[in-house]
Structures are given as C-alpha cells and as structure tokens.
Design a protein around this motif. Structure first.
Motif, PDB file in Angstrom:
ATOM      1  N   VAL A  34       1.219  -1.343  -0.272  1.00 46.51           N
ATOM      2  CA  VAL A  34       0.167  -0.021  -0.018  1.00 46.51           C
ATOM      3  C   VAL A  34       0.835   1.302  -0.032  1.00 46.51           C
ATOM      4  O   VAL A  34       0.815   2.224  -0.694  1.00 46.51           O
ATOM      5  N   ARG A  35       1.846   1.220   0.928  1.00 46.62           N
ATOM      6  CA  ARG A  35       2.456   2.258   1.045  1.00 46.62           C
ATOM      7  C   ARG A  35       3.429   2.352  -0.341  1.00 46.62           C
ATOM      8  O   ARG A  35       3.186   3.641  -1.261  1.00 46.62           O
ATOM      9  N   LYS A  41       1.095   4.229  -2.946  1.00 45.28           N
ATOM     10  CA  LYS A  41       0.854   5.325  -2.989  1.00 45.28           C
ATOM     11  C   LYS A  41       2.649   6.468  -3.345  1.00 45.28           C
ATOM     12  O   LYS A  41       1.672   7.277  -3.863  1.00 45.28           O
ATOM     13  N   ASP A  42       3.184   5.965  -3.094  1.00 43.46           N
ATOM     14  CA  ASP A  42       4.389   6.734  -3.220  1.00 43.46           C
ATOM     15  C   ASP A  42       4.601   6.541  -4.620  1.00 43.46           C
ATOM     16  O   ASP A  42       5.300   8.047  -4.656  1.00 43.46           O
ATOM     17  N   LYS A  84       2.301   6.937  -6.880  1.00 43.12           N
ATOM     18  CA  LYS A  84       0.727   8.380  -7.300  1.00 43.12           C
ATOM     19  C   LYS A  84       1.806   9.108  -7.451  1.00 43.12           C
ATOM     20  O   LYS A  84       1.572  10.358  -8.376  1.00 43.12           O
TER      21      LYS A  84
END
Length: 204
Positions: free
Chosen positions: A177-178, A181-182, A184
């Motif tokens: 998930v991290r 997110k990075d 993006k």
C-alpha cells in the motif's frame, strides 16, 4: 452529258463534304479540348516575387486553406526523451525513476485553416519504473509499472495514472500500500513534462 457530269460532280462533292465534315469534327474536338495542366516546381525566385504577406502552412498553400501535417514521429520521440530525463522521485522510505517508456502510442497533428494554426494530440503511455524501498528494515529493489490512460491536448489537469508492482512476493500488504501510494507521486512530474511537450508542440 453535261447533266450527268454535273450530277457526278455533285455526288463526289457530297461524299467529300461528308468526309470533310467527319474529319473536321475529329480535328475540332482535339482543338477544343482543354490541355492538361502541367505541374510546375515552385522555385525560390517565384516566392521572392510574391507580395509581402504573412501566411502559415506550405508555400503552395498561400491562400491559407485547410492543410494538415502529421507530427506523430516527432511527438513520440519527444515524449520519450522528456520522460526518461525526468530524474528520480524521492519518497519517505526510498526513491524511484522511470527506466523505460514501454508504450508511447497516439497521434499528433498540426492543422492550418484560414491562415490560423491549430495543434492537437491524443496519446497513451506505459512506463517501467525501478526503485528502492525500505522493507522489513532493509532496502529492497523493486520493479513497478505506471500506465497513463488516454490523454489529449489541453486536458492535462485531468491526467490520471495507474500503478502496479511487478514483484509482490515477500512484500507485506502494508508495504504494498505504501509503495503504490509513493508511485502516485509521479503524477505531478509527469504532468509537468507533458505540459512542456504541449508548449513545444505549439511552436512547431
């Protein structure tokens, strides 16, 4: 006797007249037919003798009527050049950069109509990303992908990207998930490079 000779002469004249009339019609048709236009190469001297008038498009299109120019080759090459020189994007737990533009497909064009220039394009992209993230207390190299769905001229404010991981084994869900997110965070620098492309396209 004289009457017979006159009749014969009249008959001969009639035949000659018919033949002459037929021949004249053929010749007349060839004389009346409009000659085919002969192409003429435009020489620099011909252009220098023209009145000073600002016009866009090709030299043959001085009236400024519709003319469309395909810019696909230049646009595709330029987009690739801009994206691979974007540099790395830093995150709180690592960094990543675009390693390759795996798909860059679309159309770009310049249209001259009524002596006014208009440009446009529609493209879509697929990018290979390589990066390094801190996972489980150690740095782990990852390969990822960014897809940019169809985007067009003047619509970069609505630009969207789709991200995915190539290697998900042994990566905890919270780290996945991290990382997503990075990834993006590439949206803004991508948009800036494509805006630069649009400005250069306007100057073509």
């Amino acid at each position: 006797m004289e009457g017979g000779a006159a009749a014969a002469a009249a008959t001969a004249a009639g035949k000659d007249g018919e033949s002459s009339s037929y021949t004249y019609w053929v010749r007349g048709a060839s004389l009346d037919a409009a000659p085919l236009p002969v192409p003429k190469k435009i020489e620099p001297a011909d252009l220098s003798n023209q009145p000073n008038q600002t016009h866009l498009g090709s030299a043959w299109n001085r009236a400024g009527t519709w003319e469309e120019k395909n810019l696909n080759k230049w646009a595709t090459d330029r987009i690739k050049e801009l994206l691979v020189t974007m540099g790395s994007v830093d995150f709180s737990g690592g960094k990543a950069e675009i390693a390759e533009v795996t798909r860059c497909s679309g159309d770009a064009f310049l249209v001259t109509v009524r002596n006014k220039k208009r440009v446009g394009y529609t493209y879509e992209l697929a990018l290979k990303v390589k990066g390094e993230w801190q996972i489980g207390g150690e740095n782990k190299k990852m390969k990822c992908h960014i897809d940019v769905p169809e985007f067009s001229f003047g619509e970069l404010d609505d630009l969207q990207i789709e991200v995915k991981l190539s290697e998900e084994k042994d990566v905890p869900q919270q780290d996945k998930v991290r990382i997503i997110k990075d990834l993006k965070l590439f949206l803004q620098p991508l948009r800036e490079k494509l805006l630069q492309f649009e400005e250069e396209l306007k100057d073509r």
